[in-house]
Design a protein around this motif. Structure first.
Motif, short mmCIF file in Angstrom:
data_model
loop_
_atom_site.label_atom_id
_atom_site.label_comp_id
_atom_site.label_asym_id
_atom_site.label_seq_id
_atom_site.Cartn_x
_atom_site.Cartn_y
_atom_site.Cartn_z
N ARG A 46 -0.68 6.15 -6.37
CA ARG A 46 -0.57 5.67 -7.76
C ARG A 46 -1.17 4.27 -7.84
NH1 ARG A 46 5.52 8.07 -8.64
NH2 ARG A 46 5.68 7.56 -6.45
N GLU A 47 -2.25 4.04 -7.11
CA GLU A 47 -2.84 2.71 -7.00
C GLU A 47 -3.32 2.20 -8.36
OE1 GLU A 47 -3.68 5.32 -5.19
OE2 GLU A 47 -3.30 4.83 -3.09
N ARG A 95 2.32 -7.80 3.65
CA ARG A 95 1.00 -7.38 4.07
C ARG A 95 0.91 -7.00 5.54
NH1 ARG A 95 -1.76 -5.02 0.38
NH2 ARG A 95 -2.03 -6.20 -1.51
N GLN A 108 0.83 -1.20 0.00
CA GLN A 108 0.00 0.00 0.00
C GLN A 108 0.87 1.25 0.00
OE1 GLN A 108 -2.26 -0.83 3.53
NE2 GLN A 108 -3.85 -1.94 2.42
N GLU A 128 -5.47 -5.43 -6.01
CA GLU A 128 -4.34 -5.70 -5.12
C GLU A 128 -3.32 -6.66 -5.75
OE1 GLU A 128 -3.71 -4.28 -2.32
OE2 GLU A 128 -5.61 -3.27 -1.94
N THR A 129 -3.81 -7.61 -6.55
CA THR A 129 -2.92 -8.66 -7.03
C THR A 129 -1.73 -8.12 -7.82
OG1 THR A 129 -4.92 -9.99 -7.15
CG2 THR A 129 -2.94 -10.95 -8.07
N PRO A 130 -1.95 -7.33 -8.89
CA PRO A 130 -0.78 -6.83 -9.62
C PRO A 130 0.11 -5.93 -8.77
CG PRO A 130 -2.79 -5.81 -10.44
CD PRO A 130 -3.21 -6.92 -9.52
N GLU A 167 0.65 -6.22 -5.53
CA GLU A 167 1.47 -7.04 -4.63
C GLU A 167 2.58 -7.73 -5.40
OE1 GLU A 167 -0.84 -9.23 -1.82
OE2 GLU A 167 0.83 -10.54 -1.28
N ILE A 168 2.26 -8.20 -6.63
CA ILE A 168 3.27 -8.88 -7.44
C ILE A 168 4.41 -7.92 -7.79
CG2 ILE A 168 3.69 -9.93 -9.69
CD1 ILE A 168 0.84 -11.14 -9.44
N ARG A 210 -8.34 4.11 0.53
CA ARG A 210 -6.92 3.96 0.83
C ARG A 210 -6.33 5.29 1.26
NH1 ARG A 210 -4.00 -0.07 -1.15
NH2 ARG A 210 -5.76 -1.14 -0.22
N ARG A 237 -1.64 -16.71 -8.72
CA ARG A 237 -0.49 -15.82 -8.89
C ARG A 237 0.57 -16.07 -7.82
NH1 ARG A 237 -2.90 -11.70 -12.08
NH2 ARG A 237 -0.87 -10.79 -12.42
N LEU A 257 0.50 -15.85 -4.58
CA LEU A 257 0.57 -14.91 -3.47
C LEU A 257 0.07 -15.62 -2.21
CD1 LEU A 257 -0.89 -11.79 -5.26
CD2 LEU A 257 1.49 -12.23 -4.69
N ARG A 287 -6.07 0.16 -10.45
CA ARG A 287 -7.48 -0.18 -10.29
C ARG A 287 -7.94 -1.08 -11.41
NH1 ARG A 287 -10.18 5.57 -9.16
NH2 ARG A 287 -8.76 6.16 -10.82
N ARG A 321 -13.04 0.02 -11.25
CA ARG A 321 -12.41 1.14 -10.56
C ARG A 321 -12.18 0.84 -9.09
NH1 ARG A 321 -11.72 5.66 -13.13
NH2 ARG A 321 -12.06 7.04 -11.37
N LEU A 322 -12.16 -0.45 -8.75
CA LEU A 322 -11.78 -0.85 -7.40
C LEU A 322 -10.29 -1.17 -7.40
CD1 LEU A 322 -14.79 -3.14 -6.47
CD2 LEU A 322 -14.44 -0.73 -5.93
N LEU A 323 -9.67 -1.11 -6.21
CA LEU A 323 -8.25 -1.39 -6.12
C LEU A 323 -7.98 -2.82 -6.57
CD1 LEU A 323 -7.41 0.21 -2.67
CD2 LEU A 323 -7.04 1.16 -4.93
N ARG A 327 -11.50 -0.96 -0.61
CA ARG A 327 -11.20 -1.39 -1.97
C ARG A 327 -11.17 -0.25 -2.96
NH1 ARG A 327 -10.13 -6.96 -2.26
NH2 ARG A 327 -11.00 -6.94 -4.35
N THR A 328 -11.29 1.00 -2.51
CA THR A 328 -11.21 2.09 -3.47
C THR A 328 -9.99 2.95 -3.15
OG1 THR A 328 -12.48 3.67 -2.16
CG2 THR A 328 -13.74 2.22 -3.61
N LYS A 329 -9.58 3.70 -4.17
CA LYS A 329 -8.48 4.63 -4.03
C LYS A 329 -8.78 5.64 -2.93
CE LYS A 329 -5.54 7.05 -7.26
NZ LYS A 329 -5.08 7.05 -8.65
N LEU A 384 1.16 4.12 -2.91
CA LEU A 384 0.33 5.21 -2.41
C LEU A 384 0.28 6.37 -3.40
CD1 LEU A 384 -1.39 5.96 0.00
CD2 LEU A 384 0.58 7.10 0.99
#
Lengths: 263, 402
Positions: A111-112, A145, A105, A122-124, A126-127, B268, B202, B204, A114, A118-120, B263-265, A109
């Motif tokens: 530059r998330e 995490r 995160q 997380e997978t890419p 975190e990778i 966060r 993936r 994770l 989505r 338009r939801l975050l 889950r939204t910008k 920060l």
């Protein structure tokens, strides 16, 4: 020591920049060069103008006079956004991370990534964060995490530095990255600084600790009372001479400009 | 698999030790409260009382969900009580009378007016950097005045619009209750599984499958108990049975706001500003914008809570938004586990905290204890929650985490 070939212009070049705050002249006709692939240490006593120089490069306040050349082209930096746009990333001493957020995160920060909703996504994130940390050989993190509050000082500094790499910055400015760290952690962060330069970034290292400077820097620029007292290759000086430059702005063997031409 | 669970438990214990308590203490607290009150009065765990409890706590729970955002930001909003009163008053004034507005328009007017109030207070906090405590304290007084001005000459305004009254007073049929539960649990399980599969593919880290199964069973089981108990006939003369509609509405709000926070910008960035505003600013986040939006959310949720409270009472009077609404809303968020120091908290905490407060209020009411005793005990619980928060924070500092 690595040296950029004379044919390509240095990554960042400042020509005769000045900055004053009211009656106080913080910087006067400063020339400064930070080539790519090189660690340039910026040293000087308290009040010598290091922070002012960094803040001006970072766009927090603009220079009054002088030229900024980035990759050989003259640029104007009026805001932190301008600096980020050029690929300049500043890693501040204490203010780099949000303690309550985890490493991923923090690195993303502002530059998330989505997804189509338009939801975050997380997978890419975190990778990419994990990959960047592995590339930098930061392997001591148990979990990406966990809130960064639970990390050691060295790990936190590593995450902050990795952010610069993740965003493909061209110039990373590290403000006292080892100031609060123990011996082992300092070594860990210095190794990271070295790897940053080896991966092709220009690195400006601000430090009070001359051991650190001599351990990683290729070049040393010394500010004294707002003027550039010397710009020397690390190999050409010893720490006694640098201390003298920092405290007096002079140098017993030769004047600073002569040293510069010689290297 | 056993190894994975052991790893997870070790991680969990580590988090507890470093002050991340999660929702476990509050759930244990609820169990203890239930056992104590059931022993003191056999009526506590009856279908009628539990269904009552769900409806009684709903208004405060809705307001508290907005308060959670303000607390995550590290600010406070003392105006939510009377802002909810302003919302309820606007609703009551427009939806009744000789030329009543359609209920949709009334609700929209109430919510929009309160959103504007929130944006105004948020702008003052964000741009003038006046502490939110003072700004919203002024709001508390000012909006109390506005409520009195709006309602004064009418005394009590009865609400007769069937939709508005139905918000807190209508029930699903037993079959509808089960259907909603099944759909809800199916969505939850498919979300858990979807996330598990994506992360697994993936490579994770994933939570162990039995833990996911445990969570799913817990949610399904809790839901099934609620639906089962609510579907019992609790009427004396005419049959009354079914899950209150407001309970379903609250779960929907919970899901929406949880997605917004986690889950939204925007969500966060709320956590980032609450954790370290300067770092957030240097990361390019519009800190003032985030602050204004959060105060707007709090006031908007206050308006919705005010509507729920008005619906339950079927009327609005000069005292609307007053009493213990503000204190219970903030206490709900804190008792549920949202930190007063900013940066940590979840929307579900509002719901858990509101349930605890309502259980105490309701259980002590059954024992015919005075309002004074209720407040004293609720105050003690709030203090305990704040102490746990402060101590867990110290635990983090001691662990070198600060």
């Amino acid at each position: 020591m690595s040296q950029t070939p004379q044919t390509t212009p240095p990554l960042l070049e400042l020509r005769k920049v000045s900055k004053s705050f009211g009656a106080v002249q913080a910087l006067k006709d400063v020339d400064f060069v930070a080539p790519a692939g090189t660690v340039t240490a910026l040293v000087g006593d308290n009040g010598a103008g290091k922070s002012t120089l960094i803040k001006c490069i970072g766009g927090i306040h603009p220079f009054d006079h002088g030229q900024i050349l980035f990759e050989g082209k003259e640029v104007a930096i009026h805001s932190p956004k301008d600096a980020a746009h050029l690929g300049i990333e500043i890693v501040y001493q204490d203010l780099a991370l949000c303690d309550n957020l985890d490493s991923v995160q923090n690195m993303f920060l502002g530059r998330e990534i989505r997804n189509w909703l338009r939801l975050l996504d997380e997978t890419p994130m975190e990778i990419a964060a994990g990959q960047t940390l592995r590339d930098l050989n930061v392997t001591t993190l148990k979990s990406l995490r966990m809130p960064v509050a639970s990390l050691s000082g060295g790990q936190r500094q590593s995450v902050a530095v990795a952010k610069a790499v993740l965003w493909k910055s061209k110039l990373a400015i590290l403000d006292e990255p080892t100031a609060a760290l123990g011996v082992a952690q300092t070594a860990q962060v210095l190794a990271l600084v070295r790897r940053l330069a080896e991966s092709g970034l220009g690195v400006i290292l601000i430090s009070h600790n001359l051991n650190d400077v001599f351990a990683v820097a290729d070049r040393i620029s010394v500010l004294h009372l707002g003027r550039m007292a010397a710009d020397v290759a690390t190999a050409d000086v010893d720490s006694q001479e640098v201390v003298e430059l920092i405290t007096t702005g002079r140098y017993r063997r030769q004047p600073a400009h002569a040293v510069r031409e010689e290297t | 698999m056993a190894v994975a669970i052991r790893e997870y438990l070790r991680g969990y214990l580590g988090r507890v030790r470093s002050g991340e308590l999660g929702t476990l203490p509050i759930i244990l607290g609820l169990v203890v409260i239930s056992i104590v009150f059931q022993n003191l009065n056999q009526n506590f765990l009856t279908a009628q009382n539990l269904a009552n409890l769900l409806v009684q706590g709903s208004g405060v729970a809705v307001i508290a969900m907005g308060v959670v955002f303000v607390l995550i930001l590290g600010e406070i909003d003392l105006s939510v009580g009377y802002v909810s009163g302003v919302g309820a008053a606007i609703l009551a004034l427009t939806v009744t009378g000789q030329h009543p507005w359609p209920w949709e328009l009334s609700v929209l007017a109430a919510v929009a007016a309160c959103a504007l109030i929130g944006a105004l207070q948020g702008t003052i906090v964000a741009l003038m950097r006046i502490p939110s405590f003072v700004v919203t304290l002024a709001g508390l007084l000012g909006w109390n005045g506005v409520v009195l001005l709006l309602v004064a000459d009418r005394g009590t305004i009865p609400i007769d619009n069937p939709v508005i009254v139905g918000v807190a007073n209508s029930l699903l049929t037993p079959d509808q209750g089960w259907l909603v539960l099944i759909v809800g649990v199916a969505l939850y399980v498919s979300f858990l599984m979807g996330q598990y599969i994506v992360r697994r593919r993936r490579h994770l880290s994933v939570d162990p499958l039995p833990l996911l199964a445990f969570r799913a069973v817990l949610v399904a089981g809790l839901g099934a108990v609620v639906v089962y108990v609510c579907n019992e006939n609790r009427g004396l003369l005419v049959p009354i049975q079914g899950v209150p509609v407001i309970t379903v509405l609250i779960v929907i709000m919970l899901v929406i706001l949880t997605v917004l926070a986690g889950r939204t910008k925007f969500g966060r960035h709320v956590y980032a500003v609450g954790g370290n505003a300067e770092a957030a600013r240097r990361a390019g986040i519009n800190v003032a914008g985030v602050r204004i939006a959060v105060f707007t959310i709090a006031s908007t949720m206050a308006a919705l809570g005010g509507i729920v409270l008005a619906s339950r009472l079927r009327s609005v009077d000069t005292g609307v938004g007053g009493g213990n609404i503000l204190l219970y809303s903030i206490a709900s968020a804190v008792i549920g586990g949202t930190s007063l120091f900013g940066g940590r908290g979840k929307v579900v905490h509002a719901l858990l905290g509101a349930t605890v407060i309502q259980a105490i209020d309701n259980g002590m009411g059954l024992l015919s204890l005075s309002a004074g005793a209720k407040f004293a005990v609720t105050g003690l619980v709030l203090f305990l929650a704040a102490a746990v928060d402060a101590l867990s924070r110290r635990g983090r500092t001691a662990a070198g985490i600060g």
